[in-house]
Design a protein around this motif. Structure first.
Motif, short mmCIF file in Angstrom:
data_model
loop_
_atom_site.label_atom_id
_atom_site.label_comp_id
_atom_site.label_asym_id
_atom_site.label_seq_id
_atom_site.Cartn_x
_atom_site.Cartn_y
_atom_site.Cartn_z
N ARG A 18 -5.62 39.05 51.95
CA ARG A 18 -6.53 38.08 52.62
C ARG A 18 -7.51 37.52 51.99
O ARG A 18 -8.06 38.01 50.87
CB ARG A 18 -7.25 39.01 53.71
N ARG A 19 -7.78 36.10 52.33
CA ARG A 19 -9.08 35.32 51.80
C ARG A 19 -9.77 34.91 52.83
O ARG A 19 -9.38 33.89 53.21
CB ARG A 19 -8.68 34.28 50.83
N GLY A 20 -10.96 35.56 53.19
CA GLY A 20 -11.50 35.25 54.42
C GLY A 20 -10.69 35.19 55.52
O GLY A 20 -10.30 36.36 56.09
N SER A 21 -10.68 34.09 56.21
CA SER A 21 -9.84 34.05 57.53
C SER A 21 -8.27 33.68 57.39
O SER A 21 -7.52 33.60 58.20
CB SER A 21 -10.47 33.01 58.61
N PHE A 22 -7.98 33.69 56.12
CA PHE A 22 -6.60 33.49 55.60
C PHE A 22 -5.65 34.68 55.25
O PHE A 22 -6.46 35.32 54.49
CB PHE A 22 -6.56 32.24 54.70
N ILE A 23 -4.68 34.73 55.64
CA ILE A 23 -3.60 35.89 55.31
C ILE A 23 -2.53 35.19 54.67
O ILE A 23 -1.89 34.36 55.16
CB ILE A 23 -3.20 36.87 56.44
N MET A 24 -2.18 35.83 53.41
CA MET A 24 -1.17 35.14 52.65
C MET A 24 -0.07 36.39 52.51
O MET A 24 -0.46 37.59 52.30
CB MET A 24 -1.50 34.84 51.33
N GLY A 25 1.04 36.05 52.68
CA GLY A 25 2.34 36.86 52.40
C GLY A 25 3.28 36.45 51.41
O GLY A 25 3.53 35.30 51.58
N LEU A 26 3.75 37.19 50.40
CA LEU A 26 4.79 36.72 49.48
C LEU A 26 5.89 37.77 49.69
O LEU A 26 5.78 39.29 49.92
CB LEU A 26 4.17 37.28 47.88
N ASN A 27 7.16 37.02 49.66
CA ASN A 27 8.30 38.10 49.52
C ASN A 27 9.19 37.56 48.49
O ASN A 27 10.02 36.50 48.81
CB ASN A 27 9.00 38.43 50.76
N PRO A 28 9.32 38.03 47.46
CA PRO A 28 10.17 37.31 46.37
C PRO A 28 11.48 37.64 46.18
O PRO A 28 12.31 37.26 45.61
CB PRO A 28 9.50 37.83 45.15
N CYS A 29 11.97 38.74 46.88
CA CYS A 29 13.30 39.37 46.82
C CYS A 29 14.30 38.95 47.76
O CYS A 29 13.95 38.00 48.45
CB CYS A 29 13.17 40.89 46.88
N VAL A 30 15.79 39.39 47.68
CA VAL A 30 16.70 38.81 48.46
C VAL A 30 16.63 39.29 49.89
O VAL A 30 17.69 38.92 50.58
CB VAL A 30 17.89 39.10 47.92
N ASN A 31 15.83 40.21 50.21
CA ASN A 31 15.96 40.80 51.58
C ASN A 31 14.67 40.37 52.34
O ASN A 31 13.63 40.37 51.76
CB ASN A 31 15.98 42.32 51.45
N ALA A 32 14.94 40.17 53.68
CA ALA A 32 14.15 39.77 54.76
C ALA A 32 12.85 41.34 54.65
O ALA A 32 13.46 42.31 54.76
CB ALA A 32 14.28 39.58 55.99
N VAL A 33 11.56 41.03 55.11
CA VAL A 33 10.73 42.19 55.48
C VAL A 33 10.05 42.03 56.52
O VAL A 33 9.65 40.87 56.97
CB VAL A 33 10.04 42.36 54.25
N GLN A 34 9.46 42.94 57.10
CA GLN A 34 8.63 43.07 58.29
C GLN A 34 7.47 43.89 58.09
O GLN A 34 7.78 45.17 57.67
CB GLN A 34 9.33 43.28 59.55
N VAL A 35 6.19 43.49 58.09
CA VAL A 35 5.21 44.25 57.65
C VAL A 35 4.02 44.41 58.96
O VAL A 35 3.85 43.09 59.43
CB VAL A 35 4.40 43.81 56.49
N GLN A 36 3.39 45.17 59.33
CA GLN A 36 2.41 45.35 60.24
C GLN A 36 1.40 45.35 59.83
O GLN A 36 0.85 46.03 58.90
CB GLN A 36 2.86 46.71 61.29
N ILE A 37 0.48 44.27 60.39
CA ILE A 37 -0.97 44.25 59.71
C ILE A 37 -1.75 44.11 60.92
O ILE A 37 -1.75 43.15 61.79
CB ILE A 37 -1.03 42.89 58.97
N SER A 38 -2.96 44.60 60.96
CA SER A 38 -3.90 44.54 62.06
C SER A 38 -4.61 43.29 61.97
O SER A 38 -5.32 43.28 60.95
CB SER A 38 -4.95 45.96 62.04
N VAL A 39 -4.73 42.72 62.98
CA VAL A 39 -5.45 41.33 63.07
C VAL A 39 -6.39 41.21 64.32
O VAL A 39 -6.05 41.82 65.23
CB VAL A 39 -4.83 39.96 62.96
N GLN A 40 -7.34 40.65 64.27
CA GLN A 40 -8.23 40.46 65.46
C GLN A 40 -7.89 39.29 66.25
O GLN A 40 -8.05 39.16 67.69
CB GLN A 40 -9.86 40.08 64.99
N LYS A 41 -7.44 38.16 65.70
CA LYS A 41 -6.97 36.92 66.41
C LYS A 41 -5.34 36.59 66.26
O LYS A 41 -4.85 37.21 65.17
CB LYS A 41 -7.92 35.70 65.87
#
Length: 522
Positions: free
Chosen positions: A469-492
């Motif tokens: 996170r950078r302030g109100s921005f969330i960045m996500g990276l997935n460099p590999c060959v498989n899809a991913v799903q990640v649970q992250i708590s957010v207010q909005k």
């Protein structure tokens, strides 16, 4: 702290390889001026110029013969002052490359210091033993038999680069001087004089600071904390704060907790040894498995990078900046072993991290490292990263109108060589992706240099994804060959801002397709 560093993005220019304006086969200052609008439109608002001072060029200009004179092959001092003018007209900044640890063996200081009975101001400007007959000391390189003076001199790098004398933290021989010796202080003051010359410029037309070469190498036999060398830089920082408060100094040190405490505003995250940077793009052994984080089929996770980066970030975030590089004149290009998609994911991370990023010329189009390039001016295996900028698909890749055999270095003529003109026409190209990322960075203060970095998820054991996170921005990276799903708590509810590849969110679940990057505002 110079305010302009808060949103600075640097573009490193190797002058002799950027753009040749007069057809002699070598890039020049006028060529840089002609391409300033390109740099600004790319999204960079600051330049770092590799050394452009008078030199015999035995180490590509890192062997300075005259600190106050532009090398004639690049132009004149007046040309450099005009470059400063043009940079500032565009609300940009420029750092010159300062080489404080050594000079060329052809420098007038050394000409005086090496005389048989040298005395006066320059007797101890360099480090000399008291006899020509000397076996050397561990960690120091000595040259004997080259001068009239009865002594050997220390070099920092090549034989042609005698080390300037800032003293020894631990004096073991009678010819070694402590840093507080008047002659060592005189060396420091001479360095300040050089800095003032370019910061003041002609009629107030000065540069905006310096990138400092081998900044940690000044005092010999320094302790592990580099306390004596740091004291010199703190003294110089006091001068800058007093006389040039908007001037920046960036160190080639690659130890931000030391360098920023020593007075630097920023320090590079370099690929020295087993570094965190190397773990991102070059984590391999010769002929072995490549576990670089951004390799799609590698096994490297983000932890190796974070294990180094986070302690450095926490130790320096309130006092200075860490500078991530795409590469530089001393490293293989980022395209070495990385595909365009893998490079794009690296840039997505580089330009959304805190600190002050540096983009090496040509990396924005994925210029290739040219393996079989013959060494030039002491470049050796670094030479393949210093070839001419590829502006178009025409003669000499648009770098110069000179005959090919007169070019400073050969251009990439292999099939598929990237160039600016072709990529600018392709909306999906690497250069347009870089422009998009830098537009986002410049238009959102939260994505600038400020220390507002928070790790949300760093995957392990098969999940190589990385969310932050950078302030109100969330960045996500997935460099590999498989899809991913990640649970992250957010207010909005997350609002999509930018993506490379497929990504999405649903009820706090962030989804990333293979080799993808996502940015959300929430």
């Amino acid at each position: 702290m110079p305010k302009w560093l808060g949103n600075a993005v640097f573009y490193e220019i190797y002058p002799q390889s950027f753009y040749d304006s007069n057809g002699d086969g070598i890039g020049d200052i006028e060529g840089i001026i002609q391409k300033l609008d390109y740099v600004k439109e790319l999204g960079c608002n600051a330049l770092w110029l590799n050394p452009c001072f008078d030199s015999p060029f035995k180490d590509a200009g890192y062997d300075v013969r005259d600190y106050k004179k532009v090398a004639p092959r690049y132009g004149s001092n007046e040309d450099l002052f005009r470059l400063f003018d043009e940079v500032h007209k565009r609300n940009m900044r420029v750092l010159l490359d300062l080489v404080p640890g050594h000079t060329s063996e052809e420098h007038p200081w050394f000409a005086e210091s090496k005389k048989a009975y040298s005395c006066g101001e320059f007797k101890n400007r360099y480090i000399w033993t008291d006899s020509w007959f000397f076996w050397g000391l561990e960690g120091l390189k000595f040259i004997a038999g080259e001068t009239e003076r009865d002594g050997c001199y220390i070099v920092n790098f090549f034989k042609s680069q005698p080390a300037l004398n800032y003293g020894f933290h631990e004096c073991r021989e009678k010819w070694q001087l402590p840093p507080e010796h008047p002659d060592c202080i005189a060396t420091r003051e001479a360095l300040k004089d050089i800095m003032r010359f370019w910061l003041l410029g002609d009629k107030g037309r000065g540069c905006d600071g310096f990138r400092v070469d081998m900044a940690d190498s000044l005092v010999k036999f320094d302790d592990a904390q580099k306390s004596a060398t740091s004291a010199i830089w703190r003294n110089i920082r006091e001068m800058l704060d007093s006389e040039f408060p908007e001037a920046a100094i960036v160190s080639e040190w690659s130890s931000p907790p030391q360098s920023i405490k020593a007075g630097f505003h920023a320090d590079f995250l370099l690929d020295h040894g087993n570094s965190g940077y190397r773990s991102l793009v070059r984590d391999y052994k010769n002929g072995g498995e490549d576990n670089s984080y951004f390799k799609k089929d590698g096994n490297g996770g983000i932890a190796k990078f974070l294990d180094q980066y986070m302690p450095w970030y926490e130790a320096t975030k309130n006092d200075g900046f860490i500078s991530m590089i795409s590469g530089n004149h001393d490293t293989p290009r980022i395209s070495h072993r990385l595909s365009p998609r893998e490079m794009s994911l690296f840039f997505a991370m580089q330009f959304t991290m805190p600190g002050v990023p540096f983009l090496y010329y040509g990396d924005e189009i994925g210029m290739r490292y040219l393996y079989r390039t013959h060494t030039k001016e002491g470049g050796y295996d670094r030479t393949g990263s210093r070839t001419p900028m590829q502006w178009n698909s025409g003669a000499n890749a648009g770098f110069s109108c000179a005959a090919p055999e007169k070019l400073y270095l050969p251009v990439d003529t292999e099939s598929g060589a990237p160039d600016v003109e072709s990529q600018e026409k392709d909306p999906q190209s690497l250069i347009n992706m870089v422009k998009d990322l830098l537009r986002l960075r410049s238009s959102n203060e939260e994505l600038g240099s400020k220390p507002n970095f928070e790790i949300l998820h760093s995957g392990i054991q098969g999940d190589r994804s990385f969310f932050y996170r950078r302030g109100s921005f969330i960045m996500g990276l997935n460099p590999c060959v498989n899809a991913v799903q990640v649970q992250i708590s957010v207010q909005k509810t997350p609002e999509p801002v930018y993506s490379i590849g497929g990504c999405g969110t649903e009820k706090g679940i962030f989804k990333l397709e293979p080799q993808s990057f996502g940015m959300w505002k929430c």
